[in-house]
Design an enzyme around this catalytic site. Structure first.
Site, mmCIF file in Angstrom:
data_model
loop_
_atom_site.group_PDB
_atom_site.id
_atom_site.type_symbol
_atom_site.label_atom_id
_atom_site.label_comp_id
_atom_site.label_asym_id
_atom_site.label_seq_id
_atom_site.Cartn_x
_atom_site.Cartn_y
_atom_site.Cartn_z
ATOM 1 N N CYS A 137 39.447 33.868 52.391
ATOM 2 C CA CYS A 137 39.250 33.823 50.943
ATOM 3 C C CYS A 137 38.539 35.070 50.423
ATOM 4 C CB CYS A 137 38.519 32.538 50.562
ATOM 5 S SG CYS A 137 38.792 32.039 48.842
ATOM 6 N N HIS A 142 42.828 27.920 52.409
ATOM 7 C CA HIS A 142 41.822 27.315 53.277
ATOM 8 C C HIS A 142 42.470 26.310 54.231
ATOM 9 C CE1 HIS A 142 38.220 28.937 51.318
ATOM 10 N NE2 HIS A 142 38.896 28.830 50.184
ATOM 11 N N GLU A 194 41.389 25.462 56.947
ATOM 12 C CA GLU A 194 40.319 24.713 57.616
ATOM 13 C C GLU A 194 39.892 23.490 56.820
ATOM 14 O OE1 GLU A 194 37.925 27.257 54.788
ATOM 15 O OE2 GLU A 194 39.828 27.395 55.862
#
Length: 337
Positions: free
Chosen positions: A143, A235, A237
């Site tokens: 990011c 993202h 994750e």
């Protein structure tokens, strides 16, 4: 040999951080992969980010033994409680540079300044970019850290979006890179950002686009020189409920007068019934802007994001490929500090 202190966390089979007595994943035939996590996330997200990346690494590790080490930047603004926690659990930049890591993960953080180079942590982050090029087999930039890295290395500027890119995007693989092998298109990835990097500017600077959304947004991209750099605008994750937490946080900011506009509902995330309930709450909040209303915000136990399982599948696949690249390059001595 890497120090076995509080900085070294074996990853156990349940994805939690373990101590030296816990079982690590697999009996690696390529040696332990020592990975550093430079966690720049805000105080409230520090521990969730630890859990998210450790679980993702655990799910992807397979035959590899992975050990995760935490590091922080003193230049990130922190509260007293977070600083006390970091002192006992995290290493600093000096320890990072002497740790003998194989690879690095660098997270983003909430921006404070209009331009990245004006951020209080800019010099530290730029220094990590330079260090990682010469001292890791590969580094993953997430990011805002991805935006900062390409700005520092090649002067590629990010662009402000008219609206926050917030929600779950359908993405396609657009490369034959081994990093995205085994990922089926379309796949779903969480995104949460106010800025974007554009594909034409990245490719002109020598970056390789790996995945992009069906609307054209860049998702993952890579660049290989001395070290293999992998970049995420999204993202992978994130867990199924991460965007829910961010949405509730932004609603609270609006109710406290910290945001001018009521936040938009995450795209592609909730079913229609839930979206209707949230829209009704939004109308009430706009009519009576009171922080106490947050107590009436629909509870997370009653909200069910769509396609929950599909949010983690692609992340596991790309991290599995990434870990394999670390093991291969480590075994071949593909880098030298």
């Amino acid at each position: 040999m890497l120090n076995q202190d509080l900085q070294g966390h074996p990853i156990s089979g349940d994805g939690q951080l373990g101590d030296a007595g816990r079982r690590t994943l697999g009996a690696s035939d390529t040696g332990c992969l020592e990975i550093g996590l430079v966690n720049n996330m805000p105080d409230a997200a520090l521990r969730p980010t630890e859990r998210q990346f450790s679980r993702l690494l655990a799910a992807a590790a397979g035959r590899h033994t992975v050990r995760l080490h935490f590091y922080s930047l003193d230049s990130i603004r922190r509260g007293d409680e977070a600083r006390a926690y970091l002192r006992t659990t995290y290493g600093d930049l000096a320890e990072l540079r002497s740790a003998g890591l194989d690879a690095l993960i660098v997270t983003g953080c909430e921006p404070c300044a209009p331009h990245l180079s004006d951020e209080p942590y800019w010099q530290d982050l730029a220094g990590i970019v330079d260090w990682a090029e010469d001292n890791t087999t590969t580094t993953l930039w997430s990011c805002l850290a991805a935006h900062a890295a390409v700005l520092h290395m090649d002067g590629v500027e990010r662009h402000r979006l008219a609206d926050k890119r917030f929600g779950v995007l359908d993405c396609d693989v657009v490369s034959d890179s081994p990093l995205v092998a085994g990922i089926r298109s379309p796949f779903r990835v969480s995104h949460s950002r106010w800025n974007e990097l554009r594909a034409d500017e990245l490719t002109a600077a020598g970056y390789r686009i790996l995945t992009r959304s069906t609307a054209g947004d860049v998702d993952m991209f890579a660049r290989e020189r001395k070290s293999l750099f992998l970049f995420f605008q999204g993202h992978p994750e994130y867990t199924a409920y991460s965007l829910m937490g961010e949405y509730r946080r932004d609603v609270g900011r609006y109710l406290r007068g910290e945001m001018a506009r009521y936040p938009a509902t995450p795209l592609g995330y909730f079913d229609s019934k839930t979206e209707q309930r949230l829209a009704a709450f939004g109308e009430k909040a706009a009519g009576a802007r009171d922080p106490a209303l947050l107590e009436e915000f629909p509870g997370s136990g009653m909200l069910r994001p769509r396609s929950v399982r599909r949010l983690t599948t692609s992340g596991v696949a790309v991290i599995r490929n990434w870990l394999s690249s670390i093991a291969t390059r480590k075994g071949e001595g593909a880098w030298a500090s």
